[in-house]
Design an enzyme around this catalytic site. Structure first.
Site, PDB file in Angstrom:
ATOM      1  N   HIS A   1       6.837 -13.932   0.002  1.00  0.00           N
ATOM      2  CA  HIS A   1       5.529 -14.598  -0.604  1.00  0.00           C
ATOM      3  C   HIS A   1       5.536 -14.196  -2.120  1.00  0.00           C
ATOM      4  O   HIS A   1       6.685 -14.212  -2.702  1.00  0.00           O
ATOM      5  CB  HIS A   1       4.369 -13.951  -0.171  1.00  0.00           C
ATOM      6  CG  HIS A   1       4.075 -14.406   1.435  1.00  0.00           C
ATOM      7  ND1 HIS A   1       4.251 -15.827   1.973  1.00  0.00           N
ATOM      8  CD2 HIS A   1       4.877 -13.820   2.468  1.00  0.00           C
ATOM      9  CE1 HIS A   1       4.356 -15.670   3.232  1.00  0.00           C
ATOM     10  NE2 HIS A   1       4.709 -14.526   3.857  1.00  0.00           N
TER      11      HIS A   1
ATOM     12  N   GLU B   1       0.195  -9.212   2.130  1.00  0.00           N
ATOM     13  CA  GLU B   1       1.654  -9.069   2.564  1.00  0.00           C
ATOM     14  C   GLU B   1       2.650  -9.080   1.472  1.00  0.00           C
ATOM     15  O   GLU B   1       3.733  -8.382   1.147  1.00  0.00           O
ATOM     16  CB  GLU B   1       1.854 -10.523   3.315  1.00  0.00           C
ATOM     17  CG  GLU B   1       3.474 -10.302   3.941  1.00  0.00           C
ATOM     18  CD  GLU B   1       3.634 -11.755   4.911  1.00  0.00           C
ATOM     19  OE1 GLU B   1       4.644 -11.699   5.704  1.00  0.00           O
ATOM     20  OE2 GLU B   1       2.600 -12.322   4.974  1.00  0.00           O
TER      21      GLU B   1
ATOM     22  N   HIS C   1       8.691  -9.026   5.529  1.00  0.00           N
ATOM     23  CA  HIS C   1       7.556  -9.806   5.697  1.00  0.00           C
ATOM     24  C   HIS C   1       6.565  -8.862   6.519  1.00  0.00           C
ATOM     25  O   HIS C   1       7.131  -7.986   6.871  1.00  0.00           O
ATOM     26  CB  HIS C   1       7.678 -11.054   6.289  1.00  0.00           C
ATOM     27  CG  HIS C   1       8.244 -12.114   5.699  1.00  0.00           C
ATOM     28  ND1 HIS C   1       7.448 -13.117   5.053  1.00  0.00           N
ATOM     29  CD2 HIS C   1       9.601 -12.566   5.618  1.00  0.00           C
ATOM     30  CE1 HIS C   1       8.393 -13.998   4.396  1.00  0.00           C
ATOM     31  NE2 HIS C   1       9.425 -13.849   4.944  1.00  0.00           N
TER      32      HIS C   1
ATOM     33  N   GLU D   1       9.604  -8.923  10.335  1.00  0.00           N
ATOM     34  CA  GLU D   1       8.135  -8.712  10.196  1.00  0.00           C
ATOM     35  C   GLU D   1       7.753  -7.295  10.519  1.00  0.00           C
ATOM     36  O   GLU D   1       7.735  -6.697  11.667  1.00  0.00           O
ATOM     37  CB  GLU D   1       7.488  -9.580  11.393  1.00  0.00           C
ATOM     38  CG  GLU D   1       7.866 -11.100  11.222  1.00  0.00           C
ATOM     39  CD  GLU D   1       6.538 -11.568  10.140  1.00  0.00           C
ATOM     40  OE1 GLU D   1       5.715 -11.010   9.580  1.00  0.00           O
ATOM     41  OE2 GLU D   1       6.648 -12.952   9.995  1.00  0.00           O
TER      42      GLU D   1
END
Length: 209
Positions: A37, A52, A107, A177
């Site tokens: 991101h 995040e 992430h 993640e």
């Protein structure tokens, strides 16, 4: 014209990364860490407004700093070093241009279920000559994060994420993640700078191994 300008901007970005941040070595593996991101794309937003994009950048920056202190640092590049938005295609282009030996995308997770917790490691659903290496490393990472930090493991999974799909034929690639920002315990854990260091060290040691 917009496409030309975009490509020119990416070339300048790439050159800046290579000159300012790269560590040229002849023997160490070259790793591209994709910092998820950035900019207007905050990614998941968890408890207390934690974003995040900020967590991913803090972990990646910590990995870089810890790597520099090693006797034989790895040759690590980030897809972004600040809070800016880089397109998914430019992230994978960086790995291709640098001829990376490994691509790792960082992430954090989010769920409508506040009790959802644990880490997930993804590899590309399609197969290539790098699939076995990517899957092996994925299992090593989730095991290390579980053993050293106490993260629950949700397993190694297969997905068609763009960053995995576009690097599958160039090098082993995976997507981490690192816990659920929507989970109160994990959100608080990953908001602590000391824990950021622990996560970064665990990831770096796994990449070394």
């Amino acid at each position: 014209m917009k496409k030309v300008l975009k490509n020119v901007s990416f070339v300048f970005l790439l050159l800046k990364m290579c000159i300012v941040f790269g560590q040229e070595t002849s023997t160490q593996k070259r790793i591209v860490i994709d910092v998820g991101h950035g900019g207007k794309d905050s990614g998941a937003i968890g408890i207390n407004g934690i974003q995040e994009k900020d967590v991913a950048l803090k972990i990646a920056s910590a990995i870089l700093k810890l790597n520099i202190k090693l006797d034989k640092p790895l040759d690590i590049y980030l897809t972004r070093y600040t809070d800016n938005l880089i397109s998914l295609s430019d992230r994978t282009k960086l790995a291709k241009v640098l001829k990376a030996d490994l691509f790792v995308s960082l992430h954090c997770n989010h769920s409508d279920n506040p009790n959802a917790r644990g880490i997930e490691v993804y590899v590309a659903g399609a197969t290539s000559k790098y699939s076995n290496d990517a899957t092996w490393l994925a299992f090593q990472l989730q095991a290390a994060l579980n053993k050293k930090l106490g993260y629950e493991s949700r397993g190694v999974k297969f997905a068609n994420f763009q960053v995995l799909r576009e690097t599958i034929n160039d090098c082993p690639s995976l997507l981490l993640e690192l816990g659920f920002l929507s989970n109160e315990d994990e959100g608080k854990y990953i908001s602590d700078s000391n824990n950021i260091q622990s996560i970064a060290l665990t990831v770096l040691q796994s990449l070394q191994d």
